[in-house]
Scaffold this motif. Structure first.
Motif, PDB file in Angstrom:
ATOM      1  N   SER A 211       0.817  -1.207   0.000  1.00 24.03           N
ATOM      2  CA  SER A 211       0.000   0.000   0.000  1.00 24.03           C
ATOM      3  C   SER A 211       0.854   1.261   0.000  1.00 24.03           C
ATOM      4  O   SER A 211       1.874   1.347   0.682  1.00 24.03           O
ATOM      5  CB  SER A 211      -0.909   0.007   1.236  1.00 24.03           C
ATOM      6  OG  SER A 211      -1.598   1.225   1.335  1.00 24.03           O
ATOM      7  N   SER A 212       0.409   2.244  -0.799  1.00 26.55           N
ATOM      8  CA  SER A 212       1.026   3.565  -0.782  1.00 26.55           C
ATOM      9  C   SER A 212       0.041   4.600  -0.256  1.00 26.55           C
ATOM     10  O   SER A 212       0.174   5.790  -0.541  1.00 26.55           O
ATOM     11  CB  SER A 212       1.499   3.955  -2.189  1.00 26.55           C
ATOM     12  OG  SER A 212       2.549   3.125  -2.622  1.00 26.55           O
ATOM     13  N   SER A 213      -0.942   4.156   0.512  1.00 24.80           N
ATOM     14  CA  SER A 213      -1.931   5.079   1.061  1.00 24.80           C
ATOM     15  C   SER A 213      -1.263   6.061   2.015  1.00 24.80           C
ATOM     16  O   SER A 213      -0.374   5.690   2.792  1.00 24.80           O
ATOM     17  CB  SER A 213      -3.022   4.305   1.804  1.00 24.80           C
ATOM     18  OG  SER A 213      -3.912   5.187   2.456  1.00 24.80           O
TER      19      SER A 213
ATOM     20  N   ARG B 264       6.713   4.322 -11.638  1.00 27.83           N
ATOM     21  CA  ARG B 264       6.621   3.385 -10.517  1.00 27.83           C
ATOM     22  C   ARG B 264       7.912   2.585 -10.372  1.00 27.83           C
ATOM     23  O   ARG B 264       8.430   2.407  -9.260  1.00 27.83           O
ATOM     24  CB  ARG B 264       5.447   2.438 -10.753  1.00 27.83           C
ATOM     25  CG  ARG B 264       5.246   1.397  -9.672  1.00 27.83           C
ATOM     26  CD  ARG B 264       4.382   1.882  -8.554  1.00 27.83           C
ATOM     27  NE  ARG B 264       3.050   2.179  -9.019  1.00 27.83           N
ATOM     28  CZ  ARG B 264       2.185   2.958  -8.366  1.00 27.83           C
ATOM     29  NH1 ARG B 264       2.539   3.522  -7.236  1.00 27.83           N
ATOM     30  NH2 ARG B 264       0.976   3.185  -8.841  1.00 27.83           N
TER      31      ARG B 264
ATOM     32  N   PRO C 269       3.417   8.062  -3.717  1.00 28.30           N
ATOM     33  CA  PRO C 269       2.107   7.713  -4.259  1.00 28.30           C
ATOM     34  C   PRO C 269       1.882   8.335  -5.631  1.00 28.30           C
ATOM     35  O   PRO C 269       2.327   9.454  -5.901  1.00 28.30           O
ATOM     36  CB  PRO C 269       1.126   8.309  -3.234  1.00 28.30           C
ATOM     37  CG  PRO C 269       1.938   8.638  -2.031  1.00 28.30           C
ATOM     38  CD  PRO C 269       3.312   8.927  -2.528  1.00 28.30           C
TER      39      PRO C 269
ATOM     40  N   ASP D  26      -2.540   4.734  -7.102  1.00 32.13           N
ATOM     41  CA  ASP D  26      -2.647   4.613  -5.651  1.00 32.13           C
ATOM     42  C   ASP D  26      -3.804   5.452  -5.128  1.00 32.13           C
ATOM     43  O   ASP D  26      -4.140   5.379  -3.942  1.00 32.13           O
ATOM     44  CB  ASP D  26      -1.357   5.091  -4.978  1.00 32.13           C
ATOM     45  CG  ASP D  26      -0.155   4.267  -5.393  1.00 32.13           C
ATOM     46  OD1 ASP D  26      -0.226   3.029  -5.289  1.00 32.13           O
ATOM     47  OD2 ASP D  26       0.847   4.862  -5.834  1.00 32.13           O
TER      48      ASP D  26
END
Length: 316
Positions: A2-4, A159, A191, A210
């Motif tokens: 996750s890149s939250s 990315r 993100p 993301d």
């Protein structure tokens, strides 16, 4: 992985800064004569008022034609602007709303964002869009019809460059053998949020992003757009966590004594907060706000009032 950037169950709010673009449909009259000091002071005030991010947008050059009649040539370069603002702030995140990735080679873009993230202490969010002005693409020597495919390749290449010091890429428009980029980012994952509300843009969010920057999607259309993203995400990346944005109507905290235009969200803080709590029903966690104002001081008052009086009422 996750890149939250949002804590589970909470939300963050932010604003695209005024002054840095003079789009007729968004800029207020006072912005044309505003100064660099005004831009800095408003970014600092947003930070002090609890805003999670400030955004800057992107166009390289604007044609003088009927399609672009609502635009002006004033679009601050996003990387230069964010770098300047990074030096004048300390905690607030810096986001491109949005960066037209197809205009640059992904290695050039990656170098800019990696450097900015390194210098800012890990505060960058890369908001990416496909672009929409054909004449701008033509002036840059880029085939307008390929902008979607180019954007997809740019996201994938970015990315890879963000993840590893040495990366390679093989696509239709961009291809290179393993090559290294440094300095490396200060945050573990930069993100990449995708802007736009067309079906290709929504698929791009689900497949590669993301997060989602809705860019003016009307409130009534939000559920359908979000369902489309989530359904496609569940098919192609079921484990992906997305930071999903919402841009409600333009705001004026309080009862305006001037004509702020139709369809604005105005009134006391509790009334505005009650309307904005729909963000939880939508399942979004990133709130983009815009304020009406007649001068810099009124805009500053609106920023402060939202952070002081409205935002605390949004906490669950």
């Amino acid at each position: 992985m996750s890149s939250s950037i949002v804590t589970e169950g909470s939300l963050i709010y932010g604003v695209q800064l005024p002054i840095q673009t003079l789009t007729a449909s968004k800029a207020e009259a006072w912005e044309a004569s505003a100064s660099v000091a005004d831009l800095v002071s408003l970014a600092r005030l947003a930070e002090a008022s609890g805003f999670g991010f400030v955004g800057v947008c992107d166009h390289v050059a604007v044609p003088d034609n009927d399609y672009a009649r609502h635009l002006t040539p004033t679009w601050y370069d996003p990387i230069a602007t964010m770098g300047f603002l990074a030096a004048h702030t300390s905690t607030i995140r810096l986001i491109t709303t949005v960066y037209i990735a197809a205009y640059r080679h992904p290695l050039v873009a990656a170098k800019s964002f990696l450097t900015l993230d390194h210098l800012s202490g890990g505060r960058v969010v890369v908001g990416v869009g496909a672009g929409h002005i054909r004449a701008e693409f033509e002036a840059l020597g880029i085939d307008f019809a390929t902008r979607g495919e180019r954007t997809n390749e740019c996201i994938d290449a970015l990315r890879a460059a963000f993840t590893d010091t040495y990366s390679k890429f093989s696509g239709t428009f961009f291809a290179y053998d393993e090559i290294g980029l440094a300095p490396r980012p200060a945050q573990e994952h930069i993100p990449i949020w995708v802007g736009g509300s067309s079906k290709p843009a929504l698929r791009r969010v689900a497949e590669r992003g993301d997060g989602w920057i809705p860019q003016g999607t009307p409130r009534a259309q939000m559920p359908a757009c979000l369902d489309y993203i989530r359904t496609h995400r569940d098919n192609v990346r079921p484990d992906a966590t997305l930071d999903l944005g919402w841009m409600p109507e333009w705001l004026y905290v309080g009862t305006p004594i001037w004509d702020v235009g139709p369809g604005r969200l105005t009134g006391p803080p509790d009334q505005i907060a009650e309307s904005l709590r729909e963000i939880y029903e939508l399942g979004c966690n990133v709130l983009y706000v815009h304020f009406r104002s007649r001068d810099r001081a009124e805009y500053a008052d609106q920023l402060a009032a939202f952070g002081r009086d409205v935002a605390p009422l949004l906490v669950r």
